[in-house]
Design an enzyme around this catalytic site. Structure first.
Site, short mmCIF file in Angstrom:
data_model
loop_
_atom_site.label_atom_id
_atom_site.label_comp_id
_atom_site.label_asym_id
_atom_site.label_seq_id
_atom_site.Cartn_x
_atom_site.Cartn_y
_atom_site.Cartn_z
N ALA A 266 19.93 -22.18 -14.69
CA ALA A 266 18.82 -23.05 -15.12
C ALA A 266 17.47 -22.40 -14.83
O ALA A 266 17.34 -21.19 -14.89
CB ALA A 266 18.95 -24.43 -14.48
N SER A 267 16.51 -23.21 -14.46
CA SER A 267 15.13 -22.72 -14.37
C SER A 267 14.92 -21.70 -13.27
O SER A 267 13.86 -21.09 -13.19
CB SER A 267 14.20 -23.90 -14.15
OG SER A 267 14.36 -24.82 -15.18
N THR A 268 15.93 -21.51 -12.39
CA THR A 268 15.74 -20.53 -11.32
C THR A 268 15.59 -19.13 -11.89
O THR A 268 15.15 -18.22 -11.20
CB THR A 268 16.93 -20.54 -10.35
OG1 THR A 268 18.12 -20.31 -11.08
CG2 THR A 268 17.02 -21.86 -9.62
N VAL A 269 15.94 -18.93 -13.18
CA VAL A 269 15.83 -17.58 -13.76
C VAL A 269 14.44 -17.34 -14.32
O VAL A 269 14.12 -16.23 -14.73
CB VAL A 269 16.86 -17.35 -14.88
CG1 VAL A 269 18.27 -17.54 -14.35
CG2 VAL A 269 16.61 -18.26 -16.06
N LYS A 270 13.61 -18.37 -14.35
CA LYS A 270 12.31 -18.20 -14.99
C LYS A 270 11.46 -17.09 -14.36
O LYS A 270 10.82 -16.32 -15.08
CB LYS A 270 11.56 -19.54 -15.00
CG LYS A 270 12.13 -20.45 -16.08
CD LYS A 270 11.52 -21.83 -16.05
CE LYS A 270 12.17 -22.70 -17.12
NZ LYS A 270 11.84 -24.13 -16.94
#
Lengths: 369, 629
Positions: B330-334
């Site tokens: 999820a957004s942790t890869v942003k």
């Protein structure tokens, strides 16, 4: 009794045969030493054995005092008494370990077959000495029948070892009485037939198993072959010089079955090696030679036959025991004479030697009488 | 008859006859004695060597001495896996006699249920001679005492002690340490094929999972031997020679049991995993997966009563979620995508986009929504990370294309196993064109890339991968692969040798402009420090500086205009909450990755887990400093 003290030594007056006594004493001291080792250094067992040796010696000494003539006179009674006991065993005997060999005397148990070890050679000698030698065929046959009765009674108990010893003593009397060589050859030829009859009709399963195991012990190394294999390992590992007294691992670590009784020879050869065995056999040969000498020198046929028969039976003990322990013969319960732990057989043996001494030391008296 | 008796006896000839016969007999005796002697000569001289050997074989038995398995300690020297004496009731049937004589009274004395009795009677049928059999394992001290008092009534039955593994922290460390168990048939074959049979001759146990399995060779040690003299009943009489075993190496882990217990407490009652790393060396400070289970159950062979709930549970406690859980990151890869955007020159620190709340690929009708229904408005890179703007990354990913993303994320370890020192690890999935062709036999669509932009779609990662990637980010490209073991202590007679775990020395990730690292790290710091940052509330009161990123992953696919309503969907279809972060911001010492299944929002659910652990970490540190270290 008339006596001539000037000519006779103290031993002679005590009716002790010196050389025989020396031979027996050496043998017994050796036996005590091995027993100490074989019993796991048990002074208790050595003590018990010594006590029995003492009893045996007393028996020997007493029996040596009785002149052969007296023995001869009482022989038929003694024999019948023995036969009666054997029949009693079959009827009211005590069973133990699948065999019925003992009579309960209240205080102790008693094995009547031991009586027969002396009674049969006496009876054979008594019967055969009635006629002049060489014995005729008819007397041989009757002798064989006399001998067969106790042999079969004992085999029935069953006690293969003792019946072999009894049969041998009878056979030796027949042989010494001059049984013809032709007959001997015939019997030798008949042996296979006898074996077959024995196997089929008389032998118990456990006895057959012993024989089969004897033929190839390695087929069942942990089962019935175990005893023979362990015993052979003990003997073989002893080598020429032996592992030393109390150093035999096979015996000290209890790999040898019954190390202090029937298999004591394995202990002996493991600890003393081939040299020790040679020494032991020399003592035995000496005793046998002395016994045969006594028999030859005896002046009465009864004494001759009896002495010879007792001596040769003594050899059968040695041969069967060493033969079975070293894997030459099947395992039958025969002790190594005067070395194995075990009361009755030793007392009987010493009693036999008492009779021998009697024959040896009453010679001249008889001639004078 | 009477007539014949009249004939006068010739005593002379009778004596001669007898003497001859006696002589023959004596010769016969000598002959037979020679037969005996020749046989004895054969045994004692010719075959002496054979029998000598057999006699020694009889007497000397070589018994293996099992080496003590190496112990496992945490970084502060606290014992995590030890060897404890356990007692078993062994029966030598040759001495004890048949079971019907004693089994009943023994069963009354100790608790031996019928199943055990039956098992024993079965074993009895195929036992070896003079080999003792175990009737009951793992006796309690009470049972040992009870039996000892009554031992004289049971000849041939004895209590044997041996060392077995014990894990004092139980389920707190199961997924890290693993456990040992009885060697099974397959393992026996493996040991045999590896030529290790001799070394395992006295061993009962082998590492089955986790560190116990990975370091089996190091922990096991080298077998020793004792030459003993035995008697015919197999009893040992004395020891002739001892070749001492070499104990297995002790493992000293980077793990801190205090943090591990904090992680356990933080995950109580939830499904998920936490990985805590030291970014400076890749050492794992804590790794916990919940639910867990008690490893001690497996050491003595787990009963089916204990085992069946473990395999049938929907919560799947046997899975190590930290290394085997495939979660959409999820957004942790942003932050990672932002870095790639900067590196690729597609965006700069100041590039802004307008976020109306949805995104459309040119000429495609479908809309991709932002998690914030009305959009973030004007968004720059820092805001896109701190407030987790989806539209920014839809656009960036679309422009980058999947190939560049796959390639760049691969450098951070996505899609590959980290190589951590336990075998229970998956590489999860970093999707690529080739992967999709191979897996689904379909071409890669632009729409697939859009989902990848927010760490969803085909992209999955394990918490360990996320932690490792975060550490690399915090290290500005320096890669320190994660590992449990800090050092091994090799036991020796006089001193112990220490083997330090070597750094694999992986080449760092280099950027065309190294300043880009700081831009992204600053953005991650904004997630925590800026008022509208997604993790601001969680760390507002923290006494240390933190940089991080939250993530909320959809578990079920949703139609483009469907709304996510937590209350309406079943618990297991709720969003996964994710968090990555490190602290302190200017000197990273601790990196955390959290994944909570079906927990809801990353910031509000996963963030507090990280906060608890970081608080513990810095508290402990302060205490150490206060104590003058």
């Amino acid at each position: 009794m008339v006596n001539n003290p000037a000519k006779r030594s103290i031993w002679f007056r005590l009716h002790i045969d010196g050389p025989l006594l020396v031979g027996l004493l050496i043998l017994m001291s050796l036996g005590l030493a091995v027993l100490y080792s074989a019993s796991g250094e048990s002074t208790n067992q050595v003590f018990k054995h010594s006590v029995r040796l003492g009893i045996g010696f007393v028996a020997m000494f007493i029996l040596a005092q009785i002149p052969p003539m007296t023995y001869r006179r009482w022989t038929p009674v003694f024999f019948l008494f023995g036969i009666t006991l054997l029949i009693a065993v079959l009827v009211i005997g005590i069973q133990s370990k699948g065999a019925q060999r003992w009579l309960n005397l209240g205080v102790t148990r008693f094995q009547p077959s031991e009586v027969m070890k002396l009674a049969l050679p006496m009876m054979m000698s008594w019967y055969l000495s009635q006629y002049h030698l060489p014995s005729r065929f008819k007397h041989i046959v009757i002798g064989a029948i006399i001998m067969a009765i106790p042999t079969l009674l004992i085999a029935k108990q069953p006690d293969l070892g003792t019946s072999i010893l009894i049969a041998s003593s009878g056979f030796f009397a027949l042989f010494l009485s001059g049984m013809s060589w032709a007959l001997l050859a015939f019997l030798a030829a008949m042996a296979p037939v006898a074996v077959y009859v024995m196997w089929t009709f008389f032998m118990h399963t456990y006895q057959k198993q012993r024989v089969l195991t004897f033929l190839d012990p390695e087929t069942d190394p942990l089962g019935s072959g175990y005893h023979i294999i362990q015993s052979k390992i003990a003997i073989g590992s002893g080598g020429v010089q032996g592992k030393g007294w109390l150093q035999g691992t096979q015996s000290q670590l209890e790999f040898i079955p019954e190390p202090h009784t029937d298999f004591i020879f394995a202990v002996f050869s493991e600890e003393f090696g081939l040299l020790g065995v040679l020494g032991l056999l020399c003592i035995y040969i000496f005793i046998i030679a002395r016994g045969m000498y006594i028999s030859v020198k005896a002046q009465e046929t009864y004494g001759k036959l009896l002495a010879g028969s007792i001596t040769l039976t003594f050899f059968v003990y040695i041969f069967v025991n060493i033969g079975m322990v070293s894997g030459l013969l099947p395992v039958v319960g025969v002790p190594l004479p005067l070395v194995s732990y075990g009361g009755t057989s030793m007392v009987t043996l010493l009693a036999g030697f008492g009779v021998l001494m009697s024959i040896s030391t009453h010679r001249r008296l008889l001639a004078q009488g | 008859m009477p007539y014949q008796q009249i004939t006068i006896r010739d005593h002379g000839s009778e004596s001669n006859l007898f003497a001859r016969r006696a002589f023959f007999a004596f010769i016969f005796v000598i002959a037979l004695i020679l037969v005996l002697l020749s046989n004895l000569y054969h045994l004692q001289v010719q075959r002496h060597d054979t029998y000598q050997t057999r006699s020694n074989d009889n007497r000397i038995s070589v018994r293996p001495i099992t080496p003590n398995r190496g112990l496992i300690f945490d970084r502060n020297g606290i014992l995590l896996a030890e060897n404890r004496p356990t007692y078993s009731l062994d029966v030598l049937i040759e001495k004890s006699g048949k079971p019907d004589k004693w089994l009943k009274s023994l069963a009354d004395l100790l608790t031996i249920d019928e199943a055990l009795q039956e098992k024993f009677t079965k074993k009895l049928k195929r036992r070896r001679r003079f080999k003792s059999l175990t009737l009951k394992n793992n006796l309690s001290e009470q049972e040992v005492a009870k039996f000892s008092v009554n031992q004289h009534k049971y000849p041939g039955i004895s209590i044997e002690a041996r060392l077995t593994r014990f894990y004092p922290y139980g389920e707190a460390l199961t997924h890290a340490l693993g456990y040992v168990g009885k060697i099974n048939k397959k393992e026996l074959v493996d040991i045999d094929q590896a030529g290790n049979s001799a070394n395992y001759a006295g061993s009962y146990d082998i590492g089955k999972q986790g560190l116990e399995r990975y370091y089996e060779n190091e922990l096991h040690g080298t077998i020793g031997y004792r030459e003993v003299e035995i008697n015919s009943r197999g009893r040992i009489l004395r020891t002739l020679k001892v070749d001492a075993p070499i104990p297995g190496n002790d493992l000293i882990l980077t793990l801190d049991i205090d943090l591990q217990k904090t992680a356990q407490a933080a995950l109580k009652g939830r499904r998920g995993a936490v990985v805590v790393l030291d970014p400076k060396d890749g050492g794992i400070l804590a790794l916990y997966s919940n639910p867990s289970y008690d490893p001690n159950l497996f050491v003595h062979g787990i009963s089916s009563k204990d085992y069946s709930p473990l395999i049938t549970s929907l919560d799947r406690p046997l899975i190590n979620r930290a290394t085997q859980g495939r979660y959409p990151p999820a957004s942790t890869v942003k932050p990672f995508l932002a870095l790639l955007g900067l590196e690729d020159g597609l965006v700069t620190e100041t590039t802004t986009i307008h976020d109306p709340g949805f995104y459309r690929i040119p000429n495609v009708k479908r809309k991709w929504r932002d998690w914030k229904k009305w959009g973030h408005g004007k968004v720059d890179l820092s805001m896109s990370v701190a407030q987790s703007c989806d539209i920014y990354y839809y656009d960036l990913a679309y422009k980058l294309g999947i190939d560049k993303i796959t390639d760049f994320m691969g450098k951070f370890g996505f899609g590959e196993r980290t190589g951590v020192d336990i075998h229970e690890e998956t590489g999860a999935n970093m999707p690529s064109r080739g992967w999709k062709r191979g897996q689904h036999n379909q071409p890669w669509y632009a729409g697939d890339t859009i989902s990848v932009g927010i760490g969803q779609g085909y992209w999955t990662a394990t918490p360990l991968q996320l932690a490792a990637a975060t550490a690399t980010m915090a290290n500005k490209g320096i890669i320190r692969p994660p590992h449990f073991v800090m050092q091994q202590r090799v036991q020796k007679a006089d001193q112990n040798d220490i083997i330090n775990t070597e750094d694999p020395d992986r080449p760092p990730i280099t950027l065309t402009d190294e300043k880009n690292w700081q831009i992204v790290l600053n953005a991650m710091e904004q997630t925590v420090s800026s008022v509208r940052g997604t993790a601001h509330k969680i760390f507002r009161t923290a006494k240390y500086t933190v940089a991080g990123k939250t993530g909320t992953a959809q578990v079920i696919g949703m139609k483009e205009d469907e709304e996510y309503d937590e209350k309406k969907i079943s618990e297991r279809n709720r969003d996964n909450a994710m968090f990555i972060g490190y602290a302190p911001f200017d000197d990273p010492q601790i990196v955390i990755a959290v994944a909570l299944e079906n927990a809801g929002h990353g910031g509000s659910e996963a963030g507090p887990v990280a906060r608890m652990i970081m608080d513990k970490y810095f508290n402990n540190k302060d205490k150490l400093i206060a104590n003058g270290q």
